[in-house]
Design a protein around this motif. Sequence first.
Motif, PDB file in Angstrom:
ATOM      1  N   LYS A 299      36.639  34.962  27.283  1.00 15.88           N
ATOM      2  CA  LYS A 299      37.977  34.157  26.505  1.00 15.88           C
ATOM      3  C   LYS A 299      39.235  34.813  27.147  1.00 15.88           C
ATOM      4  O   LYS A 299      40.077  33.718  27.340  1.00 15.88           O
ATOM      5  CB  LYS A 299      37.923  34.789  25.042  1.00 15.88           C
ATOM      6  CG  LYS A 299      36.620  34.209  24.296  1.00 15.88           C
ATOM      7  CD  LYS A 299      37.166  33.214  23.102  1.00 15.88           C
ATOM      8  CE  LYS A 299      36.408  32.498  22.594  1.00 15.88           C
ATOM      9  NZ  LYS A 299      36.620  31.419  21.792  1.00 15.88           N
ATOM     10  N   LEU A 300      39.388  35.877  27.634  1.00 15.75           N
ATOM     11  CA  LEU A 300      40.650  36.267  28.247  1.00 15.75           C
ATOM     12  C   LEU A 300      40.791  35.488  29.624  1.00 15.75           C
ATOM     13  O   LEU A 300      41.990  34.906  29.797  1.00 15.75           O
ATOM     14  CB  LEU A 300      40.508  37.619  28.699  1.00 15.75           C
ATOM     15  CG  LEU A 300      40.648  38.924  27.380  1.00 15.75           C
ATOM     16  CD1 LEU A 300      40.313  40.253  28.124  1.00 15.75           C
ATOM     17  CD2 LEU A 300      42.149  38.851  26.851  1.00 15.75           C
ATOM     18  N   LYS A 301      39.757  35.310  30.163  1.00 13.35           N
ATOM     19  CA  LYS A 301      39.742  34.689  31.528  1.00 13.35           C
ATOM     20  C   LYS A 301      40.426  33.061  31.005  1.00 13.35           C
ATOM     21  O   LYS A 301      41.022  32.471  32.018  1.00 13.35           O
ATOM     22  CB  LYS A 301      38.521  34.402  32.013  1.00 13.35           C
ATOM     23  CG  LYS A 301      38.129  35.482  33.287  1.00 13.35           C
ATOM     24  CD  LYS A 301      36.722  35.161  33.903  1.00 13.35           C
ATOM     25  CE  LYS A 301      36.385  36.405  34.613  1.00 13.35           C
ATOM     26  NZ  LYS A 301      34.981  36.312  35.013  1.00 13.35           N
ATOM     27  N   ASP A 302      39.864  32.487  30.067  1.00 15.52           N
ATOM     28  CA  ASP A 302      40.319  31.098  29.739  1.00 15.52           C
ATOM     29  C   ASP A 302      41.680  30.961  29.479  1.00 15.52           C
ATOM     30  O   ASP A 302      42.278  29.817  29.910  1.00 15.52           O
ATOM     31  CB  ASP A 302      39.462  30.328  28.520  1.00 15.52           C
ATOM     32  CG  ASP A 302      37.921  30.397  28.987  1.00 15.52           C
ATOM     33  OD1 ASP A 302      37.537  30.583  30.147  1.00 15.52           O
ATOM     34  OD2 ASP A 302      37.177  30.546  28.096  1.00 15.52           O
ATOM     35  N   SER A 303      42.472  31.886  29.023  1.00 16.12           N
ATOM     36  CA  SER A 303      43.731  31.675  28.697  1.00 16.12           C
ATOM     37  C   SER A 303      44.709  32.686  29.159  1.00 16.12           C
ATOM     38  O   SER A 303      45.963  32.750  28.800  1.00 16.12           O
ATOM     39  CB  SER A 303      43.673  31.505  27.268  1.00 16.12           C
ATOM     40  OG  SER A 303      43.255  32.884  26.498  1.00 16.12           O
ATOM     41  N   ASN A 304      44.367  33.267  30.255  1.00 18.59           N
ATOM     42  CA  ASN A 304      45.371  34.313  31.077  1.00 18.59           C
ATOM     43  C   ASN A 304      45.348  34.103  32.310  1.00 18.59           C
ATOM     44  O   ASN A 304      44.603  34.939  33.177  1.00 18.59           O
ATOM     45  CB  ASN A 304      45.286  35.949  30.334  1.00 18.59           C
ATOM     46  CG  ASN A 304      45.342  35.854  28.817  1.00 18.59           C
ATOM     47  OD1 ASN A 304      46.510  36.139  28.663  1.00 18.59           O
ATOM     48  ND2 ASN A 304      44.321  35.956  28.284  1.00 18.59           N
ATOM     49  N   GLU A 305      46.288  33.300  32.971  1.00 17.40           N
ATOM     50  CA  GLU A 305      46.137  33.224  34.389  1.00 17.40           C
ATOM     51  C   GLU A 305      47.032  34.265  34.919  1.00 17.40           C
ATOM     52  O   GLU A 305      46.638  34.693  36.596  1.00 17.40           O
ATOM     53  CB  GLU A 305      47.393  32.013  34.624  1.00 17.40           C
ATOM     54  CG  GLU A 305      46.618  30.741  34.269  1.00 17.40           C
ATOM     55  CD  GLU A 305      47.722  29.538  34.353  1.00 17.40           C
ATOM     56  OE1 GLU A 305      48.870  29.900  34.903  1.00 17.40           O
ATOM     57  OE2 GLU A 305      47.179  28.499  34.254  1.00 17.40           O
ATOM     58  N   ASN A 306      47.461  35.374  34.332  1.00 20.32           N
ATOM     59  CA  ASN A 306      48.128  36.407  35.337  1.00 20.32           C
ATOM     60  C   ASN A 306      47.159  37.561  35.205  1.00 20.32           C
ATOM     61  O   ASN A 306      47.541  38.777  35.648  1.00 20.32           O
ATOM     62  CB  ASN A 306      49.492  36.880  34.491  1.00 20.32           C
ATOM     63  CG  ASN A 306      50.098  37.515  35.578  1.00 20.32           C
ATOM     64  OD1 ASN A 306      50.391  37.060  36.620  1.00 20.32           O
ATOM     65  ND2 ASN A 306      50.827  38.549  35.116  1.00 20.32           N
ATOM     66  N   LEU A 307      46.033  37.421  34.734  1.00 18.17           N
ATOM     67  CA  LEU A 307      44.809  38.687  34.967  1.00 18.17           C
ATOM     68  C   LEU A 307      44.148  38.255  35.997  1.00 18.17           C
ATOM     69  O   LEU A 307      43.422  37.278  36.166  1.00 18.17           O
ATOM     70  CB  LEU A 307      44.327  38.715  33.482  1.00 18.17           C
ATOM     71  CG  LEU A 307      45.086  39.097  32.211  1.00 18.17           C
ATOM     72  CD1 LEU A 307      43.918  38.862  30.951  1.00 18.17           C
ATOM     73  CD2 LEU A 307      45.605  40.254  32.543  1.00 18.17           C
ATOM     74  N   HIS A 308      43.782  39.410  36.759  1.00 22.36           N
ATOM     75  CA  HIS A 308      42.607  39.267  38.016  1.00 22.36           C
ATOM     76  C   HIS A 308      41.505  39.888  37.361  1.00 22.36           C
ATOM     77  O   HIS A 308      41.682  41.218  36.887  1.00 22.36           O
ATOM     78  CB  HIS A 308      42.917  39.781  39.201  1.00 22.36           C
ATOM     79  CG  HIS A 308      41.980  39.888  39.926  1.00 22.36           C
ATOM     80  ND1 HIS A 308      41.505  38.626  40.921  1.00 22.36           N
ATOM     81  CD2 HIS A 308      41.145  40.770  40.550  1.00 22.36           C
ATOM     82  CE1 HIS A 308      40.400  39.163  41.802  1.00 22.36           C
ATOM     83  NE2 HIS A 308      40.447  40.357  41.280  1.00 22.36           N
ATOM     84  N   PHE A 309      40.383  39.311  37.160  1.00 26.68           N
ATOM     85  CA  PHE A 309      38.914  40.234  36.646  1.00 26.68           C
ATOM     86  C   PHE A 309      38.311  40.564  37.993  1.00 26.68           C
ATOM     87  O   PHE A 309      38.103  39.672  38.719  1.00 26.68           O
ATOM     88  CB  PHE A 309      38.419  39.211  35.804  1.00 26.68           C
ATOM     89  CG  PHE A 309      39.072  38.673  34.595  1.00 26.68           C
ATOM     90  CD1 PHE A 309      39.003  39.460  33.458  1.00 26.68           C
ATOM     91  CD2 PHE A 309      39.978  37.731  34.751  1.00 26.68           C
ATOM     92  CE1 PHE A 309      39.599  38.986  32.195  1.00 26.68           C
ATOM     93  CE2 PHE A 309      40.736  37.448  33.480  1.00 26.68           C
ATOM     94  CZ  PHE A 309      40.581  38.145  32.295  1.00 26.68           C
ATOM     95  N   VAL A 310      38.066  41.833  37.973  1.00 27.81           N
ATOM     96  CA  VAL A 310      37.535  42.537  39.332  1.00 27.81           C
ATOM     97  C   VAL A 310      36.166  42.138  39.459  1.00 27.81           C
ATOM     98  O   VAL A 310      35.414  42.262  38.558  1.00 27.81           O
ATOM     99  CB  VAL A 310      37.784  44.025  39.453  1.00 27.81           C
ATOM    100  CG1 VAL A 310      37.016  44.563  40.745  1.00 27.81           C
ATOM    101  CG2 VAL A 310      39.297  44.238  39.408  1.00 27.81           C
ATOM    102  N   VAL A 311      35.933  41.758  40.854  1.00 28.29           N
ATOM    103  CA  VAL A 311      34.351  41.329  41.230  1.00 28.29           C
ATOM    104  C   VAL A 311      33.804  42.495  41.583  1.00 28.29           C
ATOM    105  O   VAL A 311      34.326  43.166  42.658  1.00 28.29           O
ATOM    106  CB  VAL A 311      34.473  39.958  42.058  1.00 28.29           C
ATOM    107  CG1 VAL A 311      32.897  39.863  42.154  1.00 28.29           C
ATOM    108  CG2 VAL A 311      35.056  39.027  41.581  1.00 28.29           C
ATOM    109  N   THR A 312      32.624  43.130  40.726  1.00 23.00           N
ATOM    110  CA  THR A 312      31.925  44.368  41.306  1.00 23.00           C
ATOM    111  C   THR A 312      31.093  44.059  42.422  1.00 23.00           C
ATOM    112  O   THR A 312      30.704  42.943  42.535  1.00 23.00           O
ATOM    113  CB  THR A 312      31.195  44.877  40.093  1.00 23.00           C
ATOM    114  OG1 THR A 312      32.158  44.739  38.811  1.00 23.00           O
ATOM    115  CG2 THR A 312      30.624  46.110  40.245  1.00 23.00           C
ATOM    116  N   ALA A 313      30.999  45.142  43.383  1.00 23.03           N
ATOM    117  CA  ALA A 313      29.979  45.001  44.305  1.00 23.03           C
ATOM    118  C   ALA A 313      28.511  45.630  43.831  1.00 23.03           C
ATOM    119  O   ALA A 313      28.735  46.609  43.042  1.00 23.03           O
ATOM    120  CB  ALA A 313      30.334  45.603  45.402  1.00 23.03           C
TER     121      ALA A 313
END
Length: 240
Positions: free
Chosen positions: A65-79
């Motif tokens: 949900k945070l992803k859908d409405s917050n353009e200024n957030l980067h969600f880290v992609v894990t290895a």
Amino acid sequence: MGDARRPDSVPIPHIEKADRSELVRALEASLGSAFSSEPLWPSPSPLIIVISGPSGVGKDAVIKKLKDSNENLHFVVTATTRPTRPGEVHGKDYYFVSKEEFLTMVERNELLEYALVYGDYKGIPKQQIREELGKGYDIVLRVDIQGAQTLRKILGNSAVFIFLMAESEAKLVERLIDRKTETKESLLVRVAMAREEVKHVKNFDYVVVNAEGRLDNAVKLVESIIDAEKAKVQQKRSVI
Ligand SMILES: Nc1ncnc2c1ncn2[C@@H]1O[C@H](COP(=O)(O)OP(=O)(O)OP(=O)(O)O)[C@@H](O)[C@H]1O
């Protein structure tokens, strides 16, 4: 009695009779310098937000949900070294790497934190965080409680730590059962772990209760925490 700070020689026109620019000029002349258009307060620096909590509490649901409405957030992609599941996309859900590649990353000190989870490695690439912080994005890290504890040791108070919690143990168990992703053995492990993990809440900065059917409230609270952190006079400075 006149104001001692204002020289008598600069008359300020009556507010009803002068236009705005005239008044501004007169005020500037009285104070002896022009009014600056520079921001009075710098833009807040980017933050690292760590979202953690027991299994099944709703970390993924909140983050989606945070992803859908917050353009200024980067969600880290894990290895990760675990195999790709159907529907998962390399670079979006995870960076799928071989064990050798992963261990090279460890050797080169490229990971902020890593762990062996159920036989597979998972780690957070530092470079990705550096790049996105550099672009001004706030960083969201989703980690389990153990990961959050490690990150606390590494990042100290330079990041914001949020503990996501269900409203009760019973509700958490129901949610895990309803998700239908667990075997009876892994269900037992997760529930037993959750009981222990709740005790670690004291090491976090905030607690957010994700109550049944009230996911939106939990998301709003996370957003408010980020806003409040950015309005602090003494800001956190996240450096990796
Ligand atoms: N507020 C809520 N009300 C009802 N159901 C919820 C709520 N939040 C999440 N759920 C559901 O609960 C289940 C567990 O949520 P989710 O998978 O997001 O948890 P998680 O913390 O990411 O778990 P894990 O650590 O095991 O990956 C999912 O089926 C999700 O849709």
